[in-house]
Design a protein around this motif. Structure first.
Motif, PDB file in Angstrom:
ATOM      1  N   ALA A 168      15.576  -2.896  69.857  1.00 14.52           N
ATOM      2  CA  ALA A 168      15.008  -3.022  68.564  1.00 14.52           C
ATOM      3  C   ALA A 168      16.162  -3.477  67.835  1.00 14.52           C
ATOM      4  O   ALA A 168      17.344  -3.403  68.016  1.00 14.52           O
ATOM      5  N   ALA A 169      15.845  -3.954  66.669  1.00 10.26           N
ATOM      6  CA  ALA A 169      17.010  -4.088  65.509  1.00 10.26           C
ATOM      7  C   ALA A 169      17.681  -2.889  65.076  1.00 10.26           C
ATOM      8  O   ALA A 169      16.968  -1.807  65.002  1.00 10.26           O
ATOM      9  N   VAL A 170      18.959  -2.866  65.000  1.00  6.08           N
ATOM     10  CA  VAL A 170      19.794  -1.821  64.603  1.00  6.08           C
ATOM     11  C   VAL A 170      20.550  -2.215  63.226  1.00  6.08           C
ATOM     12  O   VAL A 170      21.157  -3.321  63.215  1.00  6.08           O
ATOM     13  N   GLU A 171      20.811  -1.363  62.319  1.00  5.93           N
ATOM     14  CA  GLU A 171      21.330  -1.650  61.107  1.00  5.93           C
ATOM     15  C   GLU A 171      22.353  -0.362  60.959  1.00  5.93           C
ATOM     16  O   GLU A 171      21.788   0.618  60.847  1.00  5.93           O
ATOM     17  N   PHE A 172      23.611  -0.702  60.826  1.00 10.23           N
ATOM     18  CA  PHE A 172      24.707   0.372  60.682  1.00 10.23           C
ATOM     19  C   PHE A 172      25.163   0.574  59.526  1.00 10.23           C
ATOM     20  O   PHE A 172      25.744   1.518  59.312  1.00 10.23           O
ATOM     21  N   GLY A 173      24.948  -0.255  58.500  1.00  9.16           N
ATOM     22  CA  GLY A 173      25.701  -0.196  57.362  1.00  9.16           C
ATOM     23  C   GLY A 173      27.169  -0.179  57.179  1.00  9.16           C
ATOM     24  O   GLY A 173      27.760  -0.874  58.063  1.00  9.16           O
ATOM     25  N   ASP A 174      27.985   0.861  56.746  1.00  8.57           N
ATOM     26  CA  ASP A 174      29.159   0.988  56.630  1.00  8.57           C
ATOM     27  C   ASP A 174      29.533   1.809  57.851  1.00  8.57           C
ATOM     28  O   ASP A 174      30.748   2.040  57.946  1.00  8.57           O
ATOM     29  N   VAL A 175      28.764   2.287  58.657  1.00  5.38           N
ATOM     30  CA  VAL A 175      29.007   3.254  59.863  1.00  5.38           C
ATOM     31  C   VAL A 175      29.342   2.520  60.841  1.00  5.38           C
ATOM     32  O   VAL A 175      28.795   1.431  61.528  1.00  5.38           O
ATOM     33  N   ALA A 176      30.734   2.671  61.640  1.00 10.62           N
ATOM     34  CA  ALA A 176      30.812   2.103  62.930  1.00 10.62           C
ATOM     35  C   ALA A 176      30.112   2.491  63.994  1.00 10.62           C
ATOM     36  O   ALA A 176      30.113   3.817  64.247  1.00 10.62           O
ATOM     37  N   PRO A 177      29.362   1.709  64.926  1.00  4.21           N
ATOM     38  CA  PRO A 177      28.372   2.172  65.715  1.00  4.21           C
ATOM     39  C   PRO A 177      29.288   2.598  66.942  1.00  4.21           C
ATOM     40  O   PRO A 177      30.516   2.102  67.244  1.00  4.21           O
ATOM     41  N   VAL A 178      28.658   3.666  67.637  1.00  9.97           N
ATOM     42  CA  VAL A 178      29.308   4.277  68.952  1.00  9.97           C
ATOM     43  C   VAL A 178      28.223   4.330  69.694  1.00  9.97           C
ATOM     44  O   VAL A 178      27.024   4.690  69.488  1.00  9.97           O
ATOM     45  N   VAL A 179      28.568   4.497  71.152  1.00  9.37           N
ATOM     46  CA  VAL A 179      27.503   4.738  72.226  1.00  9.37           C
ATOM     47  C   VAL A 179      27.228   6.322  71.900  1.00  9.37           C
ATOM     48  O   VAL A 179      28.055   7.149  71.444  1.00  9.37           O
ATOM     49  N   ASP A 180      25.726   6.625  72.314  1.00 13.27           N
ATOM     50  CA  ASP A 180      25.146   8.051  71.976  1.00 13.27           C
ATOM     51  C   ASP A 180      25.184   8.357  70.409  1.00 13.27           C
ATOM     52  O   ASP A 180      24.899   9.411  70.342  1.00 13.27           O
ATOM     53  N   MET A 181      25.279   7.477  69.444  1.00 12.40           N
ATOM     54  CA  MET A 181      25.181   7.803  68.176  1.00 12.40           C
ATOM     55  C   MET A 181      23.619   8.070  67.969  1.00 12.40           C
ATOM     56  O   MET A 181      22.735   7.215  68.344  1.00 12.40           O
ATOM     57  N   PRO A 182      23.240   9.296  67.271  1.00  9.40           N
ATOM     58  CA  PRO A 182      22.152   9.560  66.902  1.00  9.40           C
ATOM     59  C   PRO A 182      21.409   8.579  65.957  1.00  9.40           C
ATOM     60  O   PRO A 182      22.107   8.356  64.987  1.00  9.40           O
ATOM     61  N   VAL A 183      20.107   8.135  66.165  1.00  4.40           N
ATOM     62  CA  VAL A 183      19.501   7.016  65.395  1.00  4.40           C
ATOM     63  C   VAL A 183      18.011   7.522  65.012  1.00  4.40           C
ATOM     64  O   VAL A 183      17.598   8.396  65.593  1.00  4.40           O
ATOM     65  N   GLU A 184      17.719   6.877  63.750  1.00  5.38           N
ATOM     66  CA  GLU A 184      16.395   7.126  63.390  1.00  5.38           C
ATOM     67  C   GLU A 184      15.607   5.923  63.103  1.00  5.38           C
ATOM     68  O   GLU A 184      16.141   4.895  62.621  1.00  5.38           O
ATOM     69  N   LEU A 185      14.590   5.949  63.300  1.00  8.70           N
ATOM     70  CA  LEU A 185      13.341   4.897  63.331  1.00  8.70           C
ATOM     71  C   LEU A 185      13.069   4.707  61.680  1.00  8.70           C
ATOM     72  O   LEU A 185      12.694   5.615  61.129  1.00  8.70           O
ATOM     73  N   SER A 186      13.000   3.394  61.375  1.00 10.48           N
ATOM     74  CA  SER A 186      12.475   3.031  60.083  1.00 10.48           C
ATOM     75  C   SER A 186      11.396   1.823  60.525  1.00 10.48           C
ATOM     76  O   SER A 186      11.746   1.000  61.244  1.00 10.48           O
ATOM     77  N   VAL A 187      10.230   1.735  60.006  1.00  7.81           N
ATOM     78  CA  VAL A 187       9.579   0.688  60.149  1.00  7.81           C
ATOM     79  C   VAL A 187       9.509  -0.139  58.975  1.00  7.81           C
ATOM     80  O   VAL A 187       8.893   0.282  57.710  1.00  7.81           O
ATOM     81  N   VAL A 188       9.998  -1.293  58.943  1.00  8.73           N
ATOM     82  CA  VAL A 188      10.475  -2.249  57.949  1.00  8.73           C
ATOM     83  C   VAL A 188       9.301  -3.343  57.858  1.00  8.73           C
ATOM     84  O   VAL A 188       9.127  -3.762  59.152  1.00  8.73           O
ATOM     85  N   ARG A 189       8.937  -3.786  56.910  1.00 12.21           N
ATOM     86  CA  ARG A 189       8.075  -5.009  56.826  1.00 12.21           C
ATOM     87  C   ARG A 189       8.812  -6.267  56.308  1.00 12.21           C
ATOM     88  O   ARG A 189       9.529  -6.108  55.450  1.00 12.21           O
ATOM     89  N   ASP A 190       8.687  -7.195  57.057  1.00 12.27           N
ATOM     90  CA  ASP A 190       9.597  -8.437  56.657  1.00 12.27           C
ATOM     91  C   ASP A 190       9.128  -9.255  55.683  1.00 12.27           C
ATOM     92  O   ASP A 190       8.024  -9.008  55.150  1.00 12.27           O
ATOM     93  N   GLU A 191       9.533 -10.410  55.383  1.00 13.62           N
ATOM     94  CA  GLU A 191       8.911 -11.218  54.368  1.00 13.62           C
ATOM     95  C   GLU A 191       7.492 -11.673  54.616  1.00 13.62           C
ATOM     96  O   GLU A 191       6.725 -12.180  53.866  1.00 13.62           O
ATOM     97  N   GLU A 192       7.081 -11.554  55.974  1.00 13.39           N
ATOM     98  CA  GLU A 192       5.817 -12.063  56.537  1.00 13.39           C
ATOM     99  C   GLU A 192       4.911 -10.974  56.422  1.00 13.39           C
ATOM    100  O   GLU A 192       3.714 -10.949  56.665  1.00 13.39           O
TER     101      GLU A 192
END
Length: 147
Positions: free
Chosen positions: A96-120
């Motif tokens: 899936a797409a991942v967006e980290f913002g200003d957070v440096a990604p690391v293996v085993d990082m807890p993540v949460e789902l957002s269902v986002v609507r694109d321009e279409e």
């Protein structure tokens, strides 16, 4: 701009896709475990006795890649973008797409789902660091991820 690429759908994939368009991520489960992508039989037992389950939206970042070259024209204006392997707390893994913002990604990082609507107006799963995610420095200080 090109249209977003979407998968060719089997009947089962259409059920999962429709759920995602309604803001829900679903997966199949049965004896032996839970899985994605959808299929007629359990990959663990080959049984056709399974059920749909709804994901909590919580998971763990297993790996990720940053694309600097688009694999499809739709993505050329979105470079660079990241795709990750996410293991849902319920067990199945997905890309899936991942967006980290200003957070440096690391293996085993807890993540949460957002269902986002694109321009279409197509709903896509995007995973972001969980609010409860520890800082990368804390993970490094524990010695779990190098440093």
């Amino acid at each position: 701009m090109s249209a977003r690429p979407v998968p060719e759908m089997t009947e089962l994939e259409q059920v999962a896709w429709d759920a995602l368009q309604d803001g829900r991520l679903i997966f199949q489960s049965g004896e032996g475990g839970a899985w994605l992508p959808p299929r007629e039989e359990s990959p663990f037992t080959l049984s056709d006795d399974w059920q749909w389950s709804e994901a909590s939206g919580h998971g763990t970042l297993i790996s990720w890649v940053t694309y600097h070259v688009p694999y499809h024209d739709y993505f050329k204006d979105k470079l660079p973008y990241r795709v990750g392997v996410i293991e849902l707390v319920e067990g199945p893994r997905l890309l899936a797409a991942v967006e980290f913002g200003d957070v440096a990604p690391v293996v085993d990082m807890p993540v949460e789902l957002s269902v986002v609507r694109d321009e279409e107006d197509i709903a896509v799963p995007v995973f972001r660091p969980s609010e409860s995610a520890p800082s990368p420095l804390a993970l490094t200080n524990r010695g779990e991820h190098g440093g």
